[in-house]
Design an enzyme around this catalytic site. Sequence first.
Site, PDB file in Angstrom:
ATOM      1  N   GLU A  29       0.828  -1.211   0.000  1.00  0.00           N
ATOM      2  CA  GLU A  29       0.000   0.000   0.000  1.00  0.00           C
ATOM      3  C   GLU A  29       0.863   1.262   0.000  1.00  0.00           C
ATOM      4  O   GLU A  29       0.796   2.105   0.885  1.00  0.00           O
ATOM      5  CB  GLU A  29      -0.952   0.000   1.193  1.00  0.00           C
ATOM      6  CG  GLU A  29      -2.007  -1.092   1.114  1.00  0.00           C
ATOM      7  CD  GLU A  29      -3.013  -1.065   2.239  1.00  0.00           C
ATOM      8  OE1 GLU A  29      -4.142  -1.519   2.043  1.00  0.00           O
ATOM      9  OE2 GLU A  29      -2.656  -0.601   3.349  1.00  0.00           O
TER      10      GLU A  29
ATOM     11  N   GLU B  63      -5.536  -8.035  -0.913  1.00  0.00           N
ATOM     12  CA  GLU B  63      -6.215  -7.837   0.374  1.00  0.00           C
ATOM     13  C   GLU B  63      -7.677  -7.512   0.124  1.00  0.00           C
ATOM     14  O   GLU B  63      -7.993  -6.614  -0.656  1.00  0.00           O
ATOM     15  CB  GLU B  63      -5.593  -6.691   1.180  1.00  0.00           C
ATOM     16  CG  GLU B  63      -4.257  -6.987   1.813  1.00  0.00           C
ATOM     17  CD  GLU B  63      -3.805  -5.855   2.725  1.00  0.00           C
ATOM     18  OE1 GLU B  63      -4.676  -5.183   3.329  1.00  0.00           O
ATOM     19  OE2 GLU B  63      -2.589  -5.629   2.832  1.00  0.00           O
TER      20      GLU B  63
END
Length: 346
Positions: free
Chosen positions: A55, A243
């Site tokens: 991320e 995710e």
Amino acid sequence: MTPFVTLSHYEMPYALVENYGGWGDRKLIELFERYVTTVFERYKNKVKLWLTFNEINMSLHAPFTGVGLQEDATEQEIYQAIHHQLVANAKAVQACKRIIPDGQIGNMLLGALNYPYTCNPDDVIAAMHENNKWLFFGDVQTRGKYPGYMLRYFRENGIEITMEDGDLETIANASVDFISFSYYASGCASADPKQKEVGNIVDSVPNPYLEKSQWGWLIDPKGLRVLLNFLYDRYQKPLFIVENGLGARDEIEENGEIQDDYRIAYLNDHLVQAREAVADGVELMGFTSWGPIDLVANSTAEMSKRYGFIYVDRHDDGTGTLERKRKKSFYWYQGVISSNGQSLSD
């Protein structure tokens, strides 16, 4: 099982923060290159799938988590640190291709999809700006250059990125093999600042057409299909959902069972939309949920915000035996895997 390794997942050694000020110091490029080279050499015969930074766009929302800067860091400091990280990302890609020629290496984005709050063109432009904030990272890592909209943002906000000779060439010659991303929720964007609602990771405008999780995250399975199509159209590279999951409070019933039907519904609906995206023509490499076992939630530092298929007897106050229990979702997901998705409910 196929191992899939992230090289940096929110775990910068604190000594690098104390001694260098995190990614604000260019020295970390060299240190990261040395680290990844060591890891690639060690595992080149065992691991063929790699990610660079988890991320990577989280730095804009949580600079300490992303680049090791204090939370009051200026935009100038954050984007300078991000530049160092993007150069390091490129060097990691080059090292992987050199050391593991039969391997693949991708980036990882927090998929922060924003819709226009209304069809007012001002809201459409606001959504474009919000999405560009995180697409910038994917554009650099995939297209190999700083996009024009970001250069304009730097000019208009007095941000000057210090670069060394060769930085842009390094980035230009290190396109990732695939795009991976997390997806939990979508948001809206409005030109009216009064519409914005404070969240526990990112601030956004609530979508009146969607339900919220117990922690206020908008549940939007169809948004995953939109995002998959959007990213594939933009980059024309394989995608990987690394995710996706639901943070929720789970209760153990008197018979010892954990009936987390809400988690099953969430995952089922998102997987169905991923299947729809594949039918749309999206090249999807795979899906890994967050996560297989309960853990402390990064966004709120709570154990009570549970994501796993396996319950862990641990609580926010630190008590608990650490005993594991399979939830209902464990057996459901087992069925999804064994049937290769045929057990999903439309």
